[in-house]
Scaffold this motif. Structure first.
Motif, PDB file in Angstrom:
ATOM      1  N   VAL A  99      31.292  69.371  54.021  1.00  0.00           N
ATOM      2  CA  VAL A  99      30.091  68.582  54.295  1.00  0.00           C
ATOM      3  C   VAL A  99      30.273  67.153  53.781  1.00  0.00           C
TER       4      VAL A  99
ATOM      5  N   TRP B  47      24.942  69.785  58.677  1.00  0.00           N
ATOM      6  CA  TRP B  47      24.831  70.391  57.338  1.00  0.00           C
ATOM      7  C   TRP B  47      24.338  71.826  57.463  1.00  0.00           C
TER       8      TRP B  47
ATOM      9  N   GLY C 159      19.648  70.291  54.969  1.00  0.00           N
ATOM     10  CA  GLY C 159      19.950  69.524  56.181  1.00  0.00           C
ATOM     11  C   GLY C 159      18.867  69.632  57.221  1.00  0.00           C
TER      12      GLY C 159
END
Length: 589
Positions: free
Chosen positions: A210, A348, A377
């Motif tokens: 990420v 994400w 996210g």
């Protein structure tokens, strides 16, 4: 009005909302894996032994999480209040970090140097606050916050986002201010936080990936320099697989969050698990948007074919969402920079879910706490969409709309926590929503039996056997209830079946011994107690019951020996000492 726009006030507001949402969670009792990990875990109840190395050896992959449990026990024993205070503190801190991370992202070079569409001044106020408020108030988070041992999900998120924030802050300082010294300190902080995350839960494995996406989306630097900066965090991703290799156990078992007694789902083929996860992720998305019908123990169908309509529709939804993320990424380069943050939020979500929702089979296919990290996210993306939808309206209208949503979510979280107040209320809710699943009926029966509601308990225990005939736990419970009702023949039959299904089930042997003892079959009772004692040699209650059985056979000398052992092993149980004194008096008459 200036006060209302300050980050300090925003963080205060987030904390107040979180406290209101979880105000009724501080007395929620231990459930499920809390028993094995806390109540019956002698290791966490001895902090000195835990810190001397035994704690790390017990579970090196989740050492940090278990350390927090050991500290909770050290300072508060079995009082659940301290555990819930810690869980809520982790949740609030995570929400603050969500606020900080979104705000920081809006100050990365991509936004501050964007040539075509400078950001509106309201952005640093609305979007981070919206994301943090959604995160802290949403009822899907209750399982990770209210279910005590699932602090592993919230704690790994805290360290994950902290590492992320430190990395992003270091990069902003480096590129905008050239403050190398402070940047290096933040890099070190990012590495330390990443290490803590890796030693809290296996989902931290996704952190370097990420960060890699974040780096390439929001910062400008040559690829070589980016890789050099990312190297320490990327190397940290090796911590999880190396820890797993050292255990010699299947990764699916390691990732499962319920104890062995709760793992009733048979091993799944990888493809079946993957097909099922398409529908599971779709359910997670629906719960994030419309948190209705939450359930601790879903009766979720296993999918065996990609051609199944529910699998195809779910896969189409997920692919469409991924394509939408790529579309937003492209549009962000053409004049609407905020869409890049929304795209990153979607990515994400998928990346952080990949450990538990891909091809690694985990016995229980769905649990709401697994979406806690991914929701960071999701809520960042939703905050962007909310701003873009409302940006034509005055700031007070946006604030009012956000306020209404947050109030509704906070009330829903409070109501969901109310369900968790007792074993009967929680498992009654699950039975209502998963009526054809054995485990909910068994757990409801167990709590009903503890309240001496034998008839109701027996009805649900029989339902548990009906839907899950291979579960020895349910047969053992039926035997206990039947024995308590003096239906000894039926009790013995149920306990025999429990032992047939699991010959190493110590509790069933002990309960069958009780039946034999109460019906005068002393020799058979002692045989069963001896088996139970071999299986659990440290159980004082078995010594106590063997003493009672020997007393029934008028062998007082041996009875006193066993009762004395029970009293010495468990001095805090007054019953053992009282029975020992009574037997000693009888022996010396």
């Amino acid at each position: 009005m200036k006060l209302l726009s300050r980050p300090a006030f925003h963080l205060f507001l987030v904390a107040i909302v979180g406290l209101l949402a979880y105000a009724n969670s501080f007395t929620v009792p231990f459930f499920l894996d809390d028993q094995g990990s806390i109540v019956e875990n002698a290791l966490i109840q001895d902090l000195h032994r835990f810190l001397s190395g035994a704690g790390y050896a017990y579970n090196p992959r989740r050492f940090v999480g278990y350390l927090t449990v050991a500290l909770n026990y050290h300072f508060g024993g079995m009082d659940v209040t301290g555990y819930h205070v810690f869980n809520l503190a982790v949740h609030l801190a995570s929400a603050w970090l969500v606020y900080g991370l979104v705000l920081l992202t809006l100050r990365t070079p991509f936004f501050t140097e964007h040539p075509e569409a400078p950001l509106e001044p309201e952005l640093p106020r609305f979007i981070p606050l919206c994301a943090a408020l959604l995160f802290v108030s949403h009822p899907i988070q209750t399982q990770a916050v209210t279910y005590i041992i699932q602090r592993f999900a919230s704690l790994v998120t805290l360290f994950f986002v902290l590492s992320f924030y430190c990395y992003g802050k270091a990069r902003v300082l480096q590129q905008r201010e050239g403050n190398l010294g402070k940047a290096l300190m933040l890099y070190a902080g990012a590495v330390v936080a990443a290490g803590c995350a890796m030693k809290t839960k296996e989902t931290a494995f996704t952190l370097p990936f990420v960060i890699l996406i974040y780096e390439f989306l929001f910062f400008r630097m040559s690829a070589l320099k980016k890789l050099i900066l990312l190297a320490p965090v990327v190397l940290g991703s090796l911590v999880v697989p190396l820890s797993i290799l050292g255990t010699g156990r299947p990764i699916g078992q390691l990732l499962s969050d319920l104890d062995a007694a709760a793992r009733v789902t048979p091993a799944l083929p990888r493809l079946d698990y993957l097909f099922t996860q398409f529908t599971v992720i779709a359910r997670y998305l629906r719960l994030l948007v419309l948190p209705v019908g939450q359930n601790l123990d879903y009766d979720f169908p296993i999918q065996h074919s990609l051609a199944a309509p529910s699998v195809l529709l779910s896969l189409a939804l997920l692919l469409a969402l991924l394509a939408f993320a790529l579309f937003l990424l492209r549009r962000s380069a053409q004049g609407e920079p905020l869409l890049r943050l929304a795209s990153f939020g979607i990515l994400w979500f998928f990346v952080t879910l990949s450990v538990e929702s891909s091809i690694i089979p985990i016995p229980d296919v769905i649990f709401e706490h697994r979406v806690y990290l991914a929701s960071v996210g999701a809520f960042a993306a939703l905050a962007v969409f909310a701003f873009l939808l409302l940006k034509r309206y005055p700031a007070r209208v946006r604030a009012l709309a956000l306020g209404v949503v947050v109030v509704v979510l906070t009330a829903a979280t409070f109501a969901r926590n109310q369900v968790w107040q007792s074993g009967i209320s929680l498992w009654s809710d699950v039975v209502q929503k998963s009526p054809q699943k054995g485990r909910p009926h068994y757990n409801l029966a167990r709590f009903l039996a503890q309240e001496n509601r034998s008839d109701e308990a027996l009805a649900h225990a029989l339902q548990a056997v009906r839907y899950e005939p291979s579960n020895p736990l349910a047969y053992n419970l039926i035997g206990q209830i039947m024995g308590k009702n003096r239906n000894y023949v039926q009790a013995a039959a149920a306990l025999d079946e429990a032992i047939r299904l699991d010959p190493g089930f110590a509790s069933a042997h002990m309960n069958l011994g009780d039946v034999y003892r109460l019906t005068g079959l002393t020799r058979k009772a002692l045989d069963e107690y001896e088996i139970a004692l071999r299986l659990t040699p440290g159980d004082a209650s078995i010594f106590y019951k063997m003493g009672l059985a020997l007393a029934n056979a008028n062998d007082m000398e041996k009875a006193v020996v066993f009762l004395r052992s029970a009293a010495q092993m468990a001095p805090a149980v007054p019953l053992y000492r009282a029975e020992l004194q009574r037997m000693e008096q009888m022996l010396h008459r």
